[in-house]
Design a protein around this motif. Structure first.
Motif, PDB file in Angstrom:
ATOM      1  N   TYR A   4       2.947 -26.355  67.722  1.00 25.06           N
ATOM      2  CA  TYR A   4       1.682 -25.852  67.202  1.00 25.06           C
ATOM      3  C   TYR A   4       0.558 -26.302  68.114  1.00 25.06           C
ATOM      4  CZ  TYR A   4       4.341 -24.627  63.086  1.00 25.06           C
ATOM      5  OH  TYR A   4       5.270 -24.074  62.241  1.00 25.06           O
ATOM      6  N   ILE A  17      -0.707 -26.204  73.727  1.00 21.52           N
ATOM      7  CA  ILE A  17       0.536 -26.118  72.973  1.00 21.52           C
ATOM      8  C   ILE A  17       1.700 -26.254  73.947  1.00 21.52           C
ATOM      9  CG2 ILE A  17       0.591 -23.594  73.121  1.00 21.52           C
ATOM     10  CD1 ILE A  17       1.902 -23.582  70.320  1.00 21.52           C
ATOM     11  N   LEU A  19       5.320 -25.132  74.706  1.00 21.39           N
ATOM     12  CA  LEU A  19       6.198 -24.025  74.334  1.00 21.39           C
ATOM     13  C   LEU A  19       7.529 -24.130  75.048  1.00 21.39           C
ATOM     14  CD1 LEU A  19       3.614 -21.100  74.532  1.00 21.39           C
ATOM     15  CD2 LEU A  19       4.639 -22.039  72.450  1.00 21.39           C
ATOM     16  N   GLU A  23      10.462 -19.687  73.060  1.00 18.55           N
ATOM     17  CA  GLU A  23       9.217 -19.348  72.373  1.00 18.55           C
ATOM     18  C   GLU A  23       8.336 -18.461  73.249  1.00 18.55           C
ATOM     19  OE1 GLU A  23       8.437 -23.208  69.549  1.00 18.55           O
ATOM     20  OE2 GLU A  23       8.206 -23.470  71.717  1.00 18.55           O
ATOM     21  N   TRP A 182       6.264 -17.882  61.586  1.00 14.83           N
ATOM     22  CA  TRP A 182       5.987 -18.706  62.773  1.00 14.83           C
ATOM     23  C   TRP A 182       4.618 -18.365  63.357  1.00 14.83           C
ATOM     24  CZ3 TRP A 182       7.042 -17.160  68.249  1.00 14.83           C
ATOM     25  CH2 TRP A 182       6.816 -18.217  69.142  1.00 14.83           C
ATOM     26  N   LEU A 186       1.271 -20.691  63.977  1.00 12.36           N
ATOM     27  CA  LEU A 186       0.536 -20.773  65.247  1.00 12.36           C
ATOM     28  C   LEU A 186      -0.937 -20.431  65.041  1.00 12.36           C
ATOM     29  CD1 LEU A 186       2.956 -19.062  67.813  1.00 12.36           C
ATOM     30  CD2 LEU A 186       2.430 -21.496  67.609  1.00 12.36           C
TER      31      LEU A 186
END
Length: 196
Positions: A4, A17, A19, A23, A182, A186
């Motif tokens: 997040y 963030i 990742l 993702e 999801w 975010l």
């Protein structure tokens, strides 16, 4: 997938963030599909003045997802507009939808570019750092993605969202539900980060 947004330690007012590669791939794929849904922009050789004075469509989109992204201006959700509201909505759409599509397209392209610019730090993934302007573009695109998925999942209220948690793992909608939830996480974490 549990990453997040947090405040950026290097960009004042920005967000960051971490990742994972999967993702990044999922986000990029979803945004590219959104861009395809929104449609192409003007041709490269199109006259900029013609583009400036071009009128947009006067009819609401028939695709429910596009109708959520480009709603009627003078009709409430679930309401049947009267003739005057329909005429006002058509006029408003004619003069605003092209610009709205362009902004949504620009925001989506900015998200894709930021994802494409990532260089993995390790096998765990990469850290994406956003400026305040990029954060605004991400917020717009995350919202558009959620609206699109909500339309495909027939989500229009909190009650509908609550039923998504009860789906069986074998339900073919499950991957869309997982993406929808999801993306909501975010979006919420980015809003909270920017509010700090």
């Amino acid at each position: 997938m549990a990453a997040y947004f947090d405040p950026s330690p290097t960009v004042p007012g920005g967000a960051a963030i971490a990742l994972e590669e999967v993702e990044v791939s999922i986000l990029r794929s979803l945004v590219v599909q959104l861009l395809e849904l929104i449609g192409p922009g003007p041709a490269e050789d199109e006259d900029p003045l013609a583009e400036l004075f071009a009128e947009g469509p006067s009819e609401a989109p028939s695709d429910p997802a596009l109708a959520r992204l480009f709603p009627d201006a003078y009709a409430g959700p679930g309401q049947r507009p009267d003739a005057e509201a329909e005429a006002l909505s058509a006029e408003f759409r004619r003069f605003t939808e092209n610009d709205l599509r362009a902004r949504k397209r620009d925001d989506g392209l900015a998200v894709v570019r930021s994802l494409d610019s990532l260089v993995p730090d390790s096998s765990a993934g990469a850290v994406l750092t956003l400026t305040p302007e990029q954060s605004r573009q991400w917020l717009g695109t995350l919202n558009d993605l959620r609206l699109t998925l909500a339309s495909r999942l027939h989500v229009s209220s909190e009650d509908d969202t609550a039923t998504l948690y009860e789906l069986d793992d074998e339900d073919p909608r499950k991957p869309l539900v997982m993406a929808y939830l999801w993306l909501g996480g975010l979006q919420e974490s980015l809003v909270e980060t920017l509010a700090v």
